[in-house]
Design a protein around this motif. Structure first.
Motif, PDB file in Angstrom:
ATOM      1  N   THR A  47      43.463  -6.823  -8.592  1.00  0.00           N
ATOM      2  CA  THR A  47      42.363  -5.878  -8.784  1.00  0.00           C
ATOM      3  C   THR A  47      41.412  -6.308  -9.889  1.00  0.00           C
ATOM      4  O   THR A  47      40.396  -5.663 -10.092  1.00  0.00           O
ATOM      5  N   ASP A  48      41.731  -7.360 -10.590  1.00  0.00           N
ATOM      6  CA  ASP A  48      40.891  -7.784 -11.707  1.00  0.00           C
ATOM      7  C   ASP A  48      41.054  -9.276 -11.893  1.00  0.00           C
ATOM      8  O   ASP A  48      42.168  -9.786 -11.905  1.00  0.00           O
ATOM      9  N   ASP A  49      39.973  -9.990 -12.017  1.00  0.00           N
ATOM     10  CA  ASP A  49      40.031 -11.440 -12.190  1.00  0.00           C
ATOM     11  C   ASP A  49      39.183 -11.833 -13.397  1.00  0.00           C
ATOM     12  O   ASP A  49      38.035 -12.264 -13.254  1.00  0.00           O
ATOM     13  N   PRO A  50      39.754 -11.666 -14.611  1.00  0.00           N
ATOM     14  CA  PRO A  50      38.988 -11.983 -15.816  1.00  0.00           C
ATOM     15  C   PRO A  50      38.480 -13.416 -15.848  1.00  0.00           C
ATOM     16  O   PRO A  50      37.367 -13.670 -16.320  1.00  0.00           O
ATOM     17  N   ALA A  51      39.289 -14.375 -15.378  1.00  0.00           N
ATOM     18  CA  ALA A  51      38.868 -15.776 -15.445  1.00  0.00           C
ATOM     19  C   ALA A  51      37.594 -16.012 -14.648  1.00  0.00           C
ATOM     20  O   ALA A  51      36.704 -16.754 -15.092  1.00  0.00           O
ATOM     21  N   SER A  52      37.485 -15.392 -13.484  1.00  0.00           N
ATOM     22  CA  SER A  52      36.269 -15.555 -12.679  1.00  0.00           C
ATOM     23  C   SER A  52      35.064 -14.970 -13.405  1.00  0.00           C
ATOM     24  O   SER A  52      33.959 -15.536 -13.367  1.00  0.00           O
ATOM     25  N   ARG A  53      35.268 -13.847 -14.097  1.00  0.00           N
ATOM     26  CA  ARG A  53      34.175 -13.244 -14.845  1.00  0.00           C
ATOM     27  C   ARG A  53      33.765 -14.128 -16.023  1.00  0.00           C
ATOM     28  O   ARG A  53      32.577 -14.250 -16.345  1.00  0.00           O
ATOM     29  N   VAL A  54      34.744 -14.746 -16.669  1.00  0.00           N
ATOM     30  CA  VAL A  54      34.436 -15.645 -17.782  1.00  0.00           C
ATOM     31  C   VAL A  54      33.657 -16.860 -17.285  1.00  0.00           C
ATOM     32  O   VAL A  54      32.642 -17.254 -17.871  1.00  0.00           O
ATOM     33  N   ALA A  55      34.130 -17.466 -16.180  1.00  0.00           N
ATOM     34  CA  ALA A  55      33.431 -18.626 -15.630  1.00  0.00           C
ATOM     35  C   ALA A  55      32.001 -18.264 -15.237  1.00  0.00           C
ATOM     36  O   ALA A  55      31.063 -19.040 -15.475  1.00  0.00           O
ATOM     37  N   ALA A  56      31.815 -17.084 -14.653  1.00  0.00           N
ATOM     38  CA  ALA A  56      30.471 -16.655 -14.255  1.00  0.00           C
ATOM     39  C   ALA A  56      29.567 -16.476 -15.469  1.00  0.00           C
ATOM     40  O   ALA A  56      28.367 -16.799 -15.419  1.00  0.00           O
TER      41      ALA A  56
END
Length: 310
Positions: free
Chosen positions: A158-167
């Motif tokens: 339900t949450d993907d912090p790594a993808s948000r950081v990469a973005a």
């Protein structure tokens, strides 16, 4: 996005300057670099030349941010976690050297922890000026998310912090990707650091000399020992592959002085515990030895003790 760079040294300052083009950035570091940056802005030279105007402070407590990028030395990670815990931070990503930083951050913080590596090169030329010595990329992966019961890498559906950081990095034109196998990257980077950093420091040589002459065999053995420990830890690292990567990095950065060599030359504490030291310790936990890493750690620690910086 509100981003804190916790550890505005060379790498942290470079990343802060790059991220400032797309985000609201605050640098946390030491004077005189911080005060100079506050008064005159942050100037980047080298690969590209530009000026940035991030906010800057020497006080890392009570910060409010969507993301904290931790770039302090490994021995300051626990202190960074304590300071960040006094504020409200949405997620934390470690872009540090060595092994164990993510566990330390996870032990002191309740927010998502993201592990990361970068191949960007930077050096502080003077207060307020960072030299971009090599263009690279950033890779990140989830380490711990809210509610996790341990500190092992995992992804919450339900949450993907790594993808948000990469973005967030890509929004500032920084090459960045989310990698679910980030542990492999961390161990591979550790192998490169173990092969290059302590040998350049002790022999007082630049990176390009490591795989030349009498030090070459020991650099390869140091990398091979990391690969063996990684496999015992469940990460499939190939000894020949990491030795080849270490040689390639040494060639690409031939004229560079490693961070550990710079630390010794300046009479500062090094990150040997999180590089060679942790390899020898993990090997012992698995019931075998990593003699080259153990000796390199002992020699650097001996210098630190003699210099009074441990």
């Amino acid at each position: 996005m509100r981003i804190v760079i916790f550890g505005a040294g060379s790498l942290g300052s470079l990343l802060g300057a790059l991220l400032d083009s797309a985000h609201d950035v605050v640098l946390v570091g030491r004077d005189p670099h911080v005060s100079t940056t506050r008064e005159r802005g942050l100037r980047v030279t080298g690969v590209d030349s530009f000026e940035a105007s991030p906010a800057s402070t020497t006080d890392g407590t009570g910060l409010d941010a969507d993301l904290a990028v931790v770039t302090v030395k490994s021995y300051d990670t626990a202190a960074a976690a304590r300071d960040l815990a006094t504020g409200d931070v949405g997620a934390v990503v470690s872009l540090q050297n060595g092994l164990g930083n993510e566990e330390t951050l996870a032990a002191g913080l309740e927010c998502p922890i993201v592990a990361g590596t970068t191949t960007h090169g930077a050096m502080l030329s003077e207060p307020g000026v960072v030299e971009w010595t090599g263009r690279g990329a950033v890779a990140v992966g989830n380490w711990r998310v809210d509610g996790a019961s341990d500190h092992t890498p995992q992804v919450d559906a339900t949450d993907d912090p790594a993808s948000r950081v990469a973005a967030a990095f890509r929004a500032a034109s920084i090459d960045a990707e989310s990698d679910p196998d980030i542990r492999h990257r961390l161990w591979a980077k550790l192998a490169v650091n173990a092969a290059i950093n302590p040998i350049t420091a002790l022999a007082r040589i630049r990176n390009g000399r490591v795989f030349e002459g009498p030090t070459a065999a020991y650099a390869e053995r140091a990398a091979a020992e990391v690969a063996r420990v990684a496999r015992a830890d469940g990460v499939g690292l190939d000894a020949d592959a990491v030795a080849a990567e270490a040689r390639a990095v040494a060639r690409r950065t031939a004229d560079n002085r490693s961070s550990m060599l710079q630390d010794l030359a300046a009479g500062r504490r090094t990150e040997i515990d999180a590089i060679s030291g942790v390899v020898a310790e993990r090997a012992d936990e698995h019931g075998f030895e990593a003699p080259v890493n153990g000796l390199l750690a002992a020699l650097v620690r001996g210098w630190e003790a003699g210099a009074g910086v441990r």
